[in-house]
Design an enzyme around this catalytic site. Structure first.
Site, PDB file in Angstrom:
ATOM      1  N   LYS A 177       0.884  -1.174   0.000  1.00 14.59           N
ATOM      2  CA  LYS A 177       0.000   0.000   0.000  1.00 14.59           C
ATOM      3  C   LYS A 177       0.912   1.211   0.000  1.00 14.59           C
ATOM      4  CE  LYS A 177      -2.110   2.983   1.856  1.00 14.59           C
ATOM      5  NZ  LYS A 177      -1.890   4.381   1.414  1.00 14.59           N
ATOM      6  N   GLU A 251       9.118   1.359  11.158  1.00 17.57           N
ATOM      7  CA  GLU A 251      10.123   2.410  10.960  1.00 17.57           C
ATOM      8  C   GLU A 251       9.357   3.725  10.996  1.00 17.57           C
ATOM      9  OE1 GLU A 251      12.063   1.034   7.338  1.00 17.57           O
ATOM     10  OE2 GLU A 251      13.310  -0.319   8.497  1.00 17.57           O
ATOM     11  N   CYS A 285      13.151  10.755   6.996  1.00 17.37           N
ATOM     12  CA  CYS A 285      13.011  10.457   8.431  1.00 17.37           C
ATOM     13  C   CYS A 285      14.313  10.699   9.178  1.00 17.37           C
ATOM     14  CB  CYS A 285      12.578   9.011   8.613  1.00 17.37           C
ATOM     15  SG  CYS A 285      13.687   7.854   7.794  1.00 17.37           S
ATOM     16  N   GLU A 387       8.304  16.171  15.624  1.00 19.60           N
ATOM     17  CA  GLU A 387       8.836  16.047  14.261  1.00 19.60           C
ATOM     18  C   GLU A 387       8.091  17.022  13.344  1.00 19.60           C
ATOM     19  OE1 GLU A 387       7.719  12.641  11.814  1.00 19.60           O
ATOM     20  OE2 GLU A 387       9.820  12.355  11.300  1.00 19.60           O
TER      21      GLU A 387
HETATM   22  P1  NAD Z   1       1.752   8.423   7.444  1.00 23.44           P
HETATM   23  O1  NAD Z   1       1.896   7.693   8.732  1.00 23.44           O
HETATM   24  O2  NAD Z   1       0.733   9.483   7.325  1.00 23.44           O
HETATM   25  O3  NAD Z   1       1.411   7.382   6.255  1.00 23.44           O
HETATM   26  C1  NAD Z   1       2.235   6.253   5.994  1.00 23.44           C
HETATM   27  C2  NAD Z   1       1.400   5.217   5.245  1.00 23.44           C
HETATM   28  O4  NAD Z   1       0.396   4.692   6.131  1.00 23.44           O
HETATM   29  C3  NAD Z   1       0.645   5.764   4.033  1.00 23.44           C
HETATM   30  O5  NAD Z   1       0.669   4.784   3.022  1.00 23.44           O
HETATM   31  C4  NAD Z   1      -0.754   5.948   4.570  1.00 23.44           C
HETATM   32  O6  NAD Z   1      -1.768   5.931   3.602  1.00 23.44           O
HETATM   33  C5  NAD Z   1      -0.878   4.760   5.502  1.00 23.44           C
HETATM   34  N1  NAD Z   1      -1.901   4.890   6.559  1.00 23.44           N
HETATM   35  C6  NAD Z   1      -2.454   6.012   7.076  1.00 23.44           C
HETATM   36  N2  NAD Z   1      -3.320   5.690   8.065  1.00 23.44           N
HETATM   37  C7  NAD Z   1      -3.319   4.344   8.172  1.00 23.44           C
HETATM   38  C8  NAD Z   1      -3.977   3.406   9.018  1.00 23.44           C
HETATM   39  N3  NAD Z   1      -4.824   3.808   9.970  1.00 23.44           N
HETATM   40  N4  NAD Z   1      -3.696   2.104   8.874  1.00 23.44           N
HETATM   41  C9  NAD Z   1      -2.819   1.670   7.938  1.00 23.44           C
HETATM   42  N5  NAD Z   1      -2.160   2.507   7.105  1.00 23.44           N
HETATM   43  C10 NAD Z   1      -2.404   3.824   7.217  1.00 23.44           C
HETATM   44  O7  NAD Z   1       3.187   8.953   7.089  1.00 23.44           O
HETATM   45  P2  NAD Z   1       3.604   9.908   5.897  1.00 23.44           P
HETATM   46  O8  NAD Z   1       3.115  11.283   6.178  1.00 23.44           O
HETATM   47  O9  NAD Z   1       3.228   9.246   4.618  1.00 23.44           O
HETATM   48  O10 NAD Z   1       5.208   9.863   6.002  1.00 23.44           O
HETATM   49  C11 NAD Z   1       5.974  10.690   6.803  1.00 23.44           C
HETATM   50  C12 NAD Z   1       6.340   9.990   8.090  1.00 23.44           C
HETATM   51  O11 NAD Z   1       7.057   8.794   7.816  1.00 23.44           O
HETATM   52  C13 NAD Z   1       7.272  10.822   8.963  1.00 23.44           C
HETATM   53  O12 NAD Z   1       6.855  10.716  10.297  1.00 23.44           O
HETATM   54  C14 NAD Z   1       8.623  10.144   8.781  1.00 23.44           C
HETATM   55  O13 NAD Z   1       9.535  10.321   9.844  1.00 23.44           O
HETATM   56  C15 NAD Z   1       8.214   8.729   8.648  1.00 23.44           C
HETATM   57  N6  NAD Z   1       9.272   7.949   7.995  1.00 23.44           N
HETATM   58  C16 NAD Z   1      10.001   7.068   8.739  1.00 23.44           C
HETATM   59  C17 NAD Z   1      11.046   6.356   8.153  1.00 23.44           C
HETATM   60  C18 NAD Z   1      11.905   5.385   8.927  1.00 23.44           C
HETATM   61  O14 NAD Z   1      12.605   4.613   8.291  1.00 23.44           O
HETATM   62  N7  NAD Z   1      11.884   5.401  10.244  1.00 23.44           N
HETATM   63  C19 NAD Z   1      11.324   6.553   6.792  1.00 23.44           C
HETATM   64  C20 NAD Z   1      10.556   7.459   6.075  1.00 23.44           C
HETATM   65  C21 NAD Z   1       9.524   8.156   6.687  1.00 23.44           C
END
Ligand code: NAD
Length: 483
Positions: A177, A251, A285, A387
């Site tokens: 997804k 992550e 991230c 963040e």
């Molecule tokens: P997000 O949590 O909003 O979304 C991530 C994914 O989860 C998307 O595909 C989204 O559609 C899906 N999602 C949303 N709600 C959901 C639910 N209830 N159940 C299942 N899936 C759901 O994150 P974002 O805004 O897309 O990305 C930015 C974030 O990702 C930042 O916090 C960043 O630090 C983090 N990030 C972490 C790493 C790491 O390796 N630690 C790497 C990249 C990004």
């Protein structure tokens, strides 16, 4: 208008009327594609297809699985420019960055896990028993089965292939997804994997928002969930998965620190720090949002970083000279702007940036933001605790090594840190004292894909990378043989 479709059981399926959404280019604000939104029924079909393919792919000899992964890497390289263009259109990131980081890393992920799985062994023990007899204990690794892969928008293809290549290497099938903001490269990858000889059903893509992700994570046919995204969503995914007690790899977000000692090579440190703060418009991230600088060089580092921030070239992402793209969406820009306002309320002095740039008519509809640096904040301010995920950082002075370690570790997160010093012993010592998953000395975001990657505290659960990924994506069964 391009149609970006869901991929289930080896074929693209057309959306039901009303089940699609627009995809906007973040640099211009213009809609360029329609994306198929998968509802619970489509998720169900995707999981069923993955289940049907799981037994066959799981029994495929490692050598053959590795060969498919290597052909997938070749396939990405053969269609390199298409992947770059798709990633640039989805994210607005500069074409140079998409080439050097995102797409290059995608093929490297497949090659790495082809190598790792080919070389992976297992421990065994000869157990001494009373009376001089022995038993042999050894373990075999089995794939988990069907793995849900849920990923964000900042490094879409890089993060997707990081998980998919490891999961497939271990003999799992996947339902992915992608983020609703970045559907394109996951869809292109479906074609590449099919051409590489991956059996139908082993890789499925469902597009959509949180509801699609939740339907997937909570599906009873899922054997494990690997999730990269925000900590807030991670907690929701954990709750969704909990009733069925499935393994999770998380992550999550970060609030990463850099610690800069006064013995450092100033120019080298400023170059490294400006990468750590501004790469991908601060939307990685691992990006640094807290910079602790030893007092004697505080003004020099601040001046150097301001100079670098001002030299960044915001502009059309397809221009070779552009260094900095927009934020991913207007919604995310609203969030980052709320922190720009908060920082000033909390007493920040703005060294540079702090607003929205004017880039001309073509780009005015994009979600642009100025690279921003602050002084005058402290660890008790929300700006330093939450963040932000934009091209922003606060600079804070410190006096002693001990104080710097305390300040850097004073956070709920624990993803990454960087230490800048020319003192070899201090570099090792302080890097080890950081409560994080990854600690760099005199560099940032330099990765050996065989090494563990992940976070502590609110930054995640578990590690992926090299053998750590093998451990997450398989279940060991111990076999004890009386000899
Ligand atoms: P997000 O949590 O909003 O979304 C991530 C994914 O989860 C998307 O595909 C989204 O559609 C899906 N999602 C949303 N709600 C959901 C639910 N209830 N159940 C299942 N899936 C759901 O994150 P974002 O805004 O897309 O990305 C930015 C974030 O990702 C930042 O916090 C960043 O630090 C983090 N990030 C972490 C790493 C790491 O390796 N630690 C790497 C990249 C990004």
């Amino acid at each position: 208008m391009t149609a970006i479709r869901t991929f289930v059981g080896g074929r693209f399926i057309d959306p039901e009327p009303g089940h699609s959404f627009d995809k906007t280019n973040p640099a211009t604000g213009q809609i360029f594609a329609t994306v198929h939104e998968a509802d619970a029924d489509v998720v169900d079909q995707a999981v069923a297809a993955a289940r049907a393919a799981a037994a066959g792919w799981g029994r495929t000899p490692v050598r053959e699985r590795a060969a498919v992964l290597r052909r997938a890497a070749d396939g990405i390289e053969a269609r390199f420019d298409e992947f770059v263009a798709a990633e640039v259109a989805d994210t607005g990131k500069p074409v140079v960055l998409a080439r050097e980081l995102d797409v290059a890393r995608a093929s490297a992920n497949f090659r790495t896990y082809a190598d790792v799985v080919s070389a992976a062994g297992q421990e065994s023990f000869l157990t001494d028993l009373p009376g001089g007899k022995q038993a042999l204990n050894y373990a075999v690794r089995k794939p988990l089965g069907v793995v849900a892969v849920i990923v964000p928008w900042d490094l879409p293809l890089l993060l997707l292939t990081w998980k998919v290549s490891a999961a497939l290497a271990c003999g799992n099938t996947v339902v992915v997804k992608p983020s609703e903001f970045t559907p394109s490269t996951a869809t292109l990858l479906a074609e590449v994997l099919a051409d590489a000889g991956l059996p139908a059903g082993a890789y499925n893509v469902v597009h959509g928002f949180g509801a699609t992700g939740a339907a997937l994570a909570g599906h009873r046919g899922i054997d494990g969930v690997t999730f990269t995204g925000s900590t807030a969503t991670g907690t929701r995914v954990m709750q969704t998965v909990a009733p069925r007690v499935r393994p999770v790899s998380f992550e999550l977000g970060g609030k990463n620190a850099a610690v800069v000692f006064d013995d450092v090579d100033l120019d080298e440190a400023v170059t490294g720090l400006s990468r750590a703060i501004f790469t991908n418009t601060g939307q990685v991230c691992l990006c640094t949002e807290r910079v602790y600088v030893q007092r004697p060089i505080f003004e020099d580092i601040a001046a150097g970083l301001v100079e670098r921030a001002k030299a960044l070239k915001l502009g059309n992402p397809t221009d070779e000279s552009t260094t900095t793209g927009p934020l991913i969406s207007q919604q995310h820009r609203d969030k980052v702007r709320s922190y720009l306002a908060l920082a000033e309320q909390e007493g920040a002095k703005v060294l540079t940036g702090g607003g929205v740039p004017e880039l001309g008519a073509d780009l005015d509809g994009g979600s642009w933001i100025e690279p921003t640096l602050w002084t005058g904040l402290s660890n008790s301010d929300r700006t330093l605790r939450e963040e932000i995920f934009g091209p922003v950082a606060a600079l804070i002075p410190f006096d002693s090594e001990e104080q710097a370690i305390d300040l850097a570790n004073d956070t709920d997160y624990g993803l990454a840190a960087s230490v800048w010093t020319n003192d070899l012993r201090r570099g090792h010592r302080v890097a080890q004292a950081m409560n994080v998953g990854m600690s760099w000395v005199n560099t940032w975001f330099l990765r050996d894909l065989r090494s563990p990657f992940g976070g502590m505290g609110m930054s995640g659960i578990g590690r992926e990378g090299g053998m750590s990924a093998m451990e997450f994506y398989t279940e060991p069964t111990n076999i004890c043989v009386a000899l």
